[in-house]
Scaffold this active site. Sequence first.
Site, PDB file in Angstrom:
ATOM      1  N   CYS A   1       5.465  -0.168   7.707  1.00 14.13           N
ATOM      2  CA  CYS A   1       5.126   1.079   7.013  1.00 14.13           C
ATOM      3  C   CYS A   1       6.351   1.509   6.222  1.00 14.13           C
ATOM      4  O   CYS A   1       7.465   1.510   6.755  1.00 14.13           O
ATOM      5  CB  CYS A   1       4.741   2.157   8.027  1.00 14.13           C
ATOM      6  SG  CYS A   1       4.273   3.723   7.263  1.00 14.13           S
ATOM      7  N   LEU A   2       6.128   1.870   4.971  1.00 10.20           N
ATOM      8  CA  LEU A   2       7.250   2.292   4.126  1.00 10.20           C
ATOM      9  C   LEU A   2       7.854   3.601   4.636  1.00 10.20           C
ATOM     10  O   LEU A   2       9.000   3.910   4.299  1.00 10.20           O
ATOM     11  CB  LEU A   2       6.795   2.428   2.667  1.00 10.20           C
ATOM     12  CG  LEU A   2       6.313   1.114   2.033  1.00 10.20           C
ATOM     13  CD1 LEU A   2       5.790   1.361   0.618  1.00 10.20           C
ATOM     14  CD2 LEU A   2       7.421   0.065   2.011  1.00 10.20           C
TER      15      LEU A   2
ATOM     16  N   GLY B   1       0.840  -1.196   0.000  1.00 11.62           N
ATOM     17  CA  GLY B   1       0.000   0.000   0.000  1.00 11.62           C
ATOM     18  C   GLY B   1       0.870   1.239   0.000  1.00 11.62           C
ATOM     19  O   GLY B   1       2.074   1.173   0.295  1.00 11.62           O
TER      20      GLY B   1
ATOM     21  N   HIS C   1      -3.343   7.037   7.223  1.00 14.73           N
ATOM     22  CA  HIS C   1      -2.346   7.984   6.698  1.00 14.73           C
ATOM     23  C   HIS C   1      -3.032   9.276   6.229  1.00 14.73           C
ATOM     24  O   HIS C   1      -2.470  10.367   6.376  1.00 14.73           O
ATOM     25  CB  HIS C   1      -1.599   7.382   5.506  1.00 14.73           C
ATOM     26  CG  HIS C   1      -0.378   6.586   5.863  1.00 14.73           C
ATOM     27  ND1 HIS C   1       0.680   7.116   6.574  1.00 14.73           N
ATOM     28  CD2 HIS C   1      -0.027   5.298   5.581  1.00 14.73           C
ATOM     29  CE1 HIS C   1       1.617   6.184   6.721  1.00 14.73           C
ATOM     30  NE2 HIS C   1       1.217   5.077   6.130  1.00 14.73           N
TER      31      HIS C   1
ATOM     32  N   HIS D   1      -4.885   0.914   7.422  1.00 14.09           N
ATOM     33  CA  HIS D   1      -3.575   1.556   7.623  1.00 14.09           C
ATOM     34  C   HIS D   1      -3.429   2.753   6.670  1.00 14.09           C
ATOM     35  O   HIS D   1      -3.006   3.840   7.076  1.00 14.09           O
ATOM     36  CB  HIS D   1      -2.487   0.500   7.378  1.00 14.09           C
ATOM     37  CG  HIS D   1      -1.080   0.988   7.426  1.00 14.09           C
ATOM     38  ND1 HIS D   1      -0.174   0.598   8.392  1.00 14.09           N
ATOM     39  CD2 HIS D   1      -0.384   1.821   6.605  1.00 14.09           C
ATOM     40  CE1 HIS D   1       0.993   1.175   8.181  1.00 14.09           C
ATOM     41  NE2 HIS D   1       0.896   1.931   7.087  1.00 14.09           N
ATOM     42  N   GLU D   2      -3.806   2.555   5.410  1.00 17.65           N
ATOM     43  CA  GLU D   2      -3.670   3.647   4.416  1.00 17.65           C
ATOM     44  C   GLU D   2      -4.668   4.763   4.707  1.00 17.65           C
ATOM     45  O   GLU D   2      -4.344   5.947   4.565  1.00 17.65           O
ATOM     46  CB  GLU D   2      -3.863   3.110   2.994  1.00 17.65           C
ATOM     47  CG  GLU D   2      -2.896   2.015   2.570  1.00 17.65           C
ATOM     48  CD  GLU D   2      -1.440   2.348   2.815  1.00 17.65           C
ATOM     49  OE1 GLU D   2      -1.082   3.535   2.756  1.00 17.65           O
ATOM     50  OE2 GLU D   2      -0.660   1.425   3.093  1.00 17.65           O
TER      51      GLU D   2
ATOM     52  N   GLN E   1       2.499  10.087   1.991  1.00 16.48           N
ATOM     53  CA  GLN E   1       3.823   9.455   2.113  1.00 16.48           C
ATOM     54  C   GLN E   1       4.775   9.910   1.000  1.00 16.48           C
ATOM     55  O   GLN E   1       5.985   9.752   1.119  1.00 16.48           O
ATOM     56  CB  GLN E   1       3.700   7.922   2.084  1.00 16.48           C
ATOM     57  CG  GLN E   1       2.995   7.354   3.306  1.00 16.48           C
ATOM     58  CD  GLN E   1       2.915   5.848   3.251  1.00 16.48           C
ATOM     59  OE1 GLN E   1       2.028   5.293   2.615  1.00 16.48           O
ATOM     60  NE2 GLN E   1       3.849   5.173   3.880  1.00 16.48           N
TER      61      GLN E   1
END
Length: 173
Positions: free
Chosen positions: A95-96, A46, A141, A137-138, A51
């Site tokens: 998480c990236l 994702g 963000h 999760h996204e 981000q």
Amino acid sequence: MTLRNILIHPDPRLKKVCAPVESVSPEIGALAEDMLQTMYDAPGVGLAAPQVGVMQRLFVMDCVKSDDEAAKPMVLINPEVTWTSEEKSTHEEGCLSIPDQFAEVTRPKLVRMRWLGLDGKTHEEEFDELWATCAQHEFDHLNGKLFIDYLGVMKRQMITRKMEKLKRERARD
Ligand code: K1U
Ligand code: ZN
């Protein structure tokens, strides 16, 4: 297509609430394509617009894990949560924007979301398993919330300090 730079926590842009996308323009299409390629390249399942420093409400995901299954890239613009299950489930999250840090997070097991697609139409779907974890999760963000915000203060501080060190090292290189 351009691979975008992924912001690393702590960054004030990762703590902000994003603004709705005003129209599903060709620019949004190009951004979504860049985000998908950046996500596959990372690799991740994702990626949310903040981000990559774009403060608008969209995210991409593809939670197909097996090489035997066809990829399923999804672009969710102005997503809304329309329903969550009472039942919860706990999964390890990464998480990236917080590389190499993982922790268990408890969330609703199932989530239903409604969003605009790149076709400009409204879509609605129920997600489960990794898709449900990733979609929530996204979605977080887009509201400036990170998975570490679900952890205790000590664990969150420890991860934040590691990320500050990583950013100092990367800035030196
Ligand atoms: O938002 C992000 O930073 C992407 C994140 C999404 C996510 C993964 C797992 C649980 C919750 C949210 C990632 O993709 S982290 C990388 C990752 O988990 C992964 C990478 C390659 C294959 C499978 C998973
Ligand atoms: Zn993330």
